[in-house]
Design a protein around this motif. Structure first.
Motif, PDB file in Angstrom:
ATOM      1  N   ALA A  33      40.586  33.260  47.619  1.00  0.00           N
ATOM      2  CA  ALA A  33      40.272  33.910  46.346  1.00  0.00           C
ATOM      3  C   ALA A  33      41.054  35.203  46.165  1.00  0.00           C
ATOM      4  O   ALA A  33      41.349  35.607  45.034  1.00  0.00           O
ATOM      5  N   ALA A  34      41.415  35.853  47.268  1.00  0.00           N
ATOM      6  CA  ALA A  34      42.133  37.127  47.197  1.00  0.00           C
ATOM      7  C   ALA A  34      43.623  36.951  46.933  1.00  0.00           C
ATOM      8  O   ALA A  34      44.316  37.925  46.615  1.00  0.00           O
ATOM      9  N   LEU A  35      44.134  35.736  47.040  1.00  0.00           N
ATOM     10  CA  LEU A  35      45.564  35.505  46.844  1.00  0.00           C
ATOM     11  C   LEU A  35      45.998  35.813  45.409  1.00  0.00           C
ATOM     12  O   LEU A  35      45.235  35.639  44.457  1.00  0.00           O
ATOM     13  N   LEU A  36      47.236  36.247  45.282  1.00  0.00           N
ATOM     14  CA  LEU A  36      47.810  36.526  43.973  1.00  0.00           C
ATOM     15  C   LEU A  36      47.880  35.264  43.117  1.00  0.00           C
ATOM     16  O   LEU A  36      47.975  34.145  43.630  1.00  0.00           O
ATOM     17  N   THR A  37      47.849  35.465  41.815  1.00  0.00           N
ATOM     18  CA  THR A  37      48.073  34.388  40.859  1.00  0.00           C
ATOM     19  C   THR A  37      49.329  34.721  40.054  1.00  0.00           C
ATOM     20  O   THR A  37      49.856  35.837  40.116  1.00  0.00           O
ATOM     21  N   GLY A  49      41.269  35.859  62.352  1.00  0.00           N
ATOM     22  CA  GLY A  49      40.224  35.236  61.540  1.00  0.00           C
ATOM     23  C   GLY A  49      40.818  34.457  60.384  1.00  0.00           C
ATOM     24  O   GLY A  49      41.872  33.824  60.523  1.00  0.00           O
ATOM     25  N   ALA A  50      40.152  34.524  59.249  1.00  0.00           N
ATOM     26  CA  ALA A  50      40.567  33.771  58.067  1.00  0.00           C
ATOM     27  C   ALA A  50      41.967  34.176  57.621  1.00  0.00           C
ATOM     28  O   ALA A  50      42.382  35.326  57.782  1.00  0.00           O
ATOM     29  N   SER A  51      42.696  33.206  57.043  1.00  0.00           N
ATOM     30  CA  SER A  51      44.058  33.476  56.597  1.00  0.00           C
ATOM     31  C   SER A  51      44.421  32.517  55.470  1.00  0.00           C
ATOM     32  O   SER A  51      43.977  31.368  55.456  1.00  0.00           O
ATOM     33  N   ALA A  52      45.224  33.008  54.521  1.00  0.00           N
ATOM     34  CA  ALA A  52      45.677  32.165  53.417  1.00  0.00           C
ATOM     35  C   ALA A  52      47.044  32.634  52.956  1.00  0.00           C
ATOM     36  O   ALA A  52      47.375  33.817  53.046  1.00  0.00           O
ATOM     37  N   LEU A  53      47.859  31.685  52.447  1.00  0.00           N
ATOM     38  CA  LEU A  53      49.208  31.970  51.984  1.00  0.00           C
ATOM     39  C   LEU A  53      49.382  31.557  50.532  1.00  0.00           C
ATOM     40  O   LEU A  53      48.780  30.578  50.080  1.00  0.00           O
ATOM     41  N   ALA A  54      50.221  32.298  49.822  1.00  0.00           N
ATOM     42  CA  ALA A  54      50.614  31.920  48.465  1.00  0.00           C
ATOM     43  C   ALA A  54      52.103  32.183  48.319  1.00  0.00           C
ATOM     44  O   ALA A  54      52.605  33.210  48.789  1.00  0.00           O
ATOM     45  N   GLY A  55      52.822  31.252  47.697  1.00  0.00           N
ATOM     46  CA  GLY A  55      54.248  31.413  47.502  1.00  0.00           C
ATOM     47  C   GLY A  55      54.633  31.228  46.048  1.00  0.00           C
ATOM     48  O   GLY A  55      54.040  30.412  45.330  1.00  0.00           O
ATOM     49  N   ARG A  80      50.106  45.897  45.102  1.00  0.00           N
ATOM     50  CA  ARG A  80      49.067  46.610  44.339  1.00  0.00           C
ATOM     51  C   ARG A  80      47.961  45.645  43.899  1.00  0.00           C
ATOM     52  O   ARG A  80      46.773  45.881  44.137  1.00  0.00           O
ATOM     53  N   GLN A  81      48.357  44.559  43.263  1.00  0.00           N
ATOM     54  CA  GLN A  81      47.372  43.597  42.778  1.00  0.00           C
ATOM     55  C   GLN A  81      46.687  42.864  43.927  1.00  0.00           C
ATOM     56  O   GLN A  81      45.480  42.599  43.878  1.00  0.00           O
ATOM     57  N   GLY A  82      47.452  42.535  44.964  1.00  0.00           N
ATOM     58  CA  GLY A  82      46.868  41.834  46.100  1.00  0.00           C
ATOM     59  C   GLY A  82      45.831  42.674  46.819  1.00  0.00           C
ATOM     60  O   GLY A  82      44.798  42.163  47.261  1.00  0.00           O
ATOM     61  N   THR A  83      46.094  43.973  46.944  1.00  0.00           N
ATOM     62  CA  THR A  83      45.120  44.866  47.588  1.00  0.00           C
ATOM     63  C   THR A  83      43.851  44.964  46.762  1.00  0.00           C
ATOM     64  O   THR A  83      42.735  44.944  47.302  1.00  0.00           O
ATOM     65  N   GLY A 100      64.081  31.504  40.179  1.00  0.00           N
ATOM     66  CA  GLY A 100      65.493  31.306  40.471  1.00  0.00           C
ATOM     67  C   GLY A 100      65.681  31.025  41.954  1.00  0.00           C
ATOM     68  O   GLY A 100      65.006  30.169  42.533  1.00  0.00           O
ATOM     69  N   ASP A 101      66.584  31.761  42.594  1.00  0.00           N
ATOM     70  CA  ASP A 101      66.806  31.610  44.032  1.00  0.00           C
ATOM     71  C   ASP A 101      65.997  32.615  44.859  1.00  0.00           C
ATOM     72  O   ASP A 101      66.221  32.740  46.063  1.00  0.00           O
ATOM     73  N   SER A 102      65.093  33.290  44.207  1.00  0.00           N
ATOM     74  CA  SER A 102      64.254  34.270  44.912  1.00  0.00           C
ATOM     75  C   SER A 102      62.880  33.692  45.183  1.00  0.00           C
ATOM     76  O   SER A 102      62.379  32.834  44.443  1.00  0.00           O
ATOM     77  N   ARG A 103      62.277  34.208  46.252  1.00  0.00           N
ATOM     78  CA  ARG A 103      60.933  33.771  46.630  1.00  0.00           C
ATOM     79  C   ARG A 103      60.056  34.986  46.875  1.00  0.00           C
ATOM     80  O   ARG A 103      60.550  36.053  47.276  1.00  0.00           O
ATOM     81  N   LEU A 104      58.767  34.790  46.676  1.00  0.00           N
ATOM     82  CA  LEU A 104      57.783  35.833  46.967  1.00  0.00           C
ATOM     83  C   LEU A 104      56.660  35.179  47.746  1.00  0.00           C
ATOM     84  O   LEU A 104      56.054  34.207  47.286  1.00  0.00           O
ATOM     85  N   LEU A 105      56.404  35.689  48.936  1.00  0.00           N
ATOM     86  CA  LEU A 105      55.377  35.120  49.813  1.00  0.00           C
ATOM     87  C   LEU A 105      54.300  36.155  50.074  1.00  0.00           C
ATOM     88  O   LEU A 105      54.597  37.312  50.398  1.00  0.00           O
ATOM     89  N   GLU A 106      53.041  35.757  49.943  1.00  0.00           N
ATOM     90  CA  GLU A 106      51.919  36.647  50.245  1.00  0.00           C
ATOM     91  C   GLU A 106      51.020  36.013  51.289  1.00  0.00           C
ATOM     92  O   GLU A 106      50.705  34.821  51.211  1.00  0.00           O
ATOM     93  N   GLN A 107      50.614  36.829  52.258  1.00  0.00           N
ATOM     94  CA  GLN A 107      49.606  36.392  53.219  1.00  0.00           C
ATOM     95  C   GLN A 107      48.428  37.349  53.176  1.00  0.00           C
ATOM     96  O   GLN A 107      48.604  38.571  53.197  1.00  0.00           O
ATOM     97  N   VAL A 108      47.222  36.795  53.094  1.00  0.00           N
ATOM     98  CA  VAL A 108      45.980  37.556  53.185  1.00  0.00           C
ATOM     99  C   VAL A 108      45.263  37.072  54.431  1.00  0.00           C
ATOM    100  O   VAL A 108      45.055  35.867  54.606  1.00  0.00           O
ATOM    101  N   ALA A 109      44.902  37.988  55.328  1.00  0.00           N
ATOM    102  CA  ALA A 109      44.322  37.547  56.593  1.00  0.00           C
ATOM    103  C   ALA A 109      43.463  38.627  57.226  1.00  0.00           C
ATOM    104  O   ALA A 109      43.574  39.810  56.906  1.00  0.00           O
TER     105      ALA A 109
END
Length: 288
Positions: free
Chosen positions: A81-85, A144-150, A265-268, A154-163
């Motif tokens: 639920a905490a992962l970015l959208t 403990g708990a962990s989740a990823l969002a990618g 900022r938003q993820g925090t 274009g050719d750029s990527r953004l990866l977020e991990q909440v754990a």
């Protein structure tokens, strides 16, 4: 086998019995102090026995004294639920379903020890950086708990991990990140085919959010498909209690610092909402 809690009415009955015992003793004592002392001792013993049978957490046997789960414990559903959208990010980032499979071959290589003044000690820290960026565990393995969002653009990527992490290990990871711009300022890594990459690490800004934070800017210059290529990564890590948000963005298109800062900022904010027992809003609340 554990002893079943004694229902409250039995405790009340025990207390009434103790009171009746004291009253009877007072009437039959006839002024004998030793008899009264014996009776009082028996009453105290009865009270102690009743107290031993009372449920833990409440001296009166009331269930309201039972401890509740900590609101700061991150669960698997909470991490998701905490992962970015997509709504939390500016520009045209599109969320993908296979971010856990992302691996960049430019991050694979053995660090050249001869680049370092203190040789193996500093080289090991820089090797750890490349390995963790490749494995997507920048702050180490979660406890403990962990989740990823990618997300892709274009050719750029953004990866977020909440754990969730061991608190001491998490603090050590942030201190390690803080040391990298000095210890790993510039070094060389060589892959299994003998191709060399030049890696540079500098400090990067992170929004003033969370309990502690660190940021890095990493460039890896080498070859991709037999052509010169530069992988650029901006990294932000933010600690909230014993949990953390780590956002890494970039690619062959260049820097994504504004998106990484926005994601941090938003993820925090989303993580803090979850740890406080709430549900993050489907719409961001503090986009600039």
């Amino acid at each position: 086998m554990s002893r079943r809690p004694v229902p409250p009415f039995r405790l009340v009955a025990s207390a009434l019995a103790v009171g009746a015992l004291l009253t009877t003793a007072a009437c039959s004592d006839g002024g004998d102090g030793s008899a009264s002392a014996d009776t009082a001792a028996q009453a105290r013993a009865a009270e102690q026995e009743a107290a031993k049978k009372a449920p833990t957490g409440s001296p009166t046997g009331s269930p309201t004294g039972s401890p509740s789960a900590s609101p700061s414990a991150l669960t698997e559903s909470g991490a998701r639920a905490a992962l970015l959208t997509e709504a939390d990010l500016e520009d045209d980032w599109n969320r993908v379903a296979d971010a856990e499979k992302w691996r960049d071959s430019l991050l694979v290589g053995e660090v050249d020890v001869s680049d370092f003044l203190t040789a193996k000690a500093e080289a090991a820290e820089c090797q750890r950086l490349l390995d963790r960026l490749y494995s997507q565990d920048l702050l180490g393995k979660p406890s403990g708990a962990s989740a990823l969002a990618g997300f892709e653009q274009g050719d750029s990527r953004l990866l977020e991990q909440v754990a969730a992490y061991d608190r001491a290990a998490l603090d050590d990871a942030l201190k390690w990140m803080d040391s990298l711009p000095v210890d790993c300022d510039q070094f060389t890594a060589t892959d299994s085919a003998g191709e060399k990459r030049t890696v540079q690490v500098t400090e990067a800004s992170v929004p003033d959010v969370g309990d502690a934070r660190e940021g890095l800017h990493v460039t890896v210059r080498g070859t991709a498909a037999d052509n010169p290529a530069t992988l650029t990564l901006d990294i932000a890590a933010v600690r909230v209690g014993s949990s953390a948000v780590a956002v890494t963005g970039g690619g062959l298109d260049g820097r994504e610092i504004s998106s990484v800062e926005q994601g941090a900022r938003q993820g925090t904010e989303r993580l803090q909402t979850v740890l406080d027992g709430g549900t993050p809003s489907p719409q961001p609340t503090n986009l600039d």
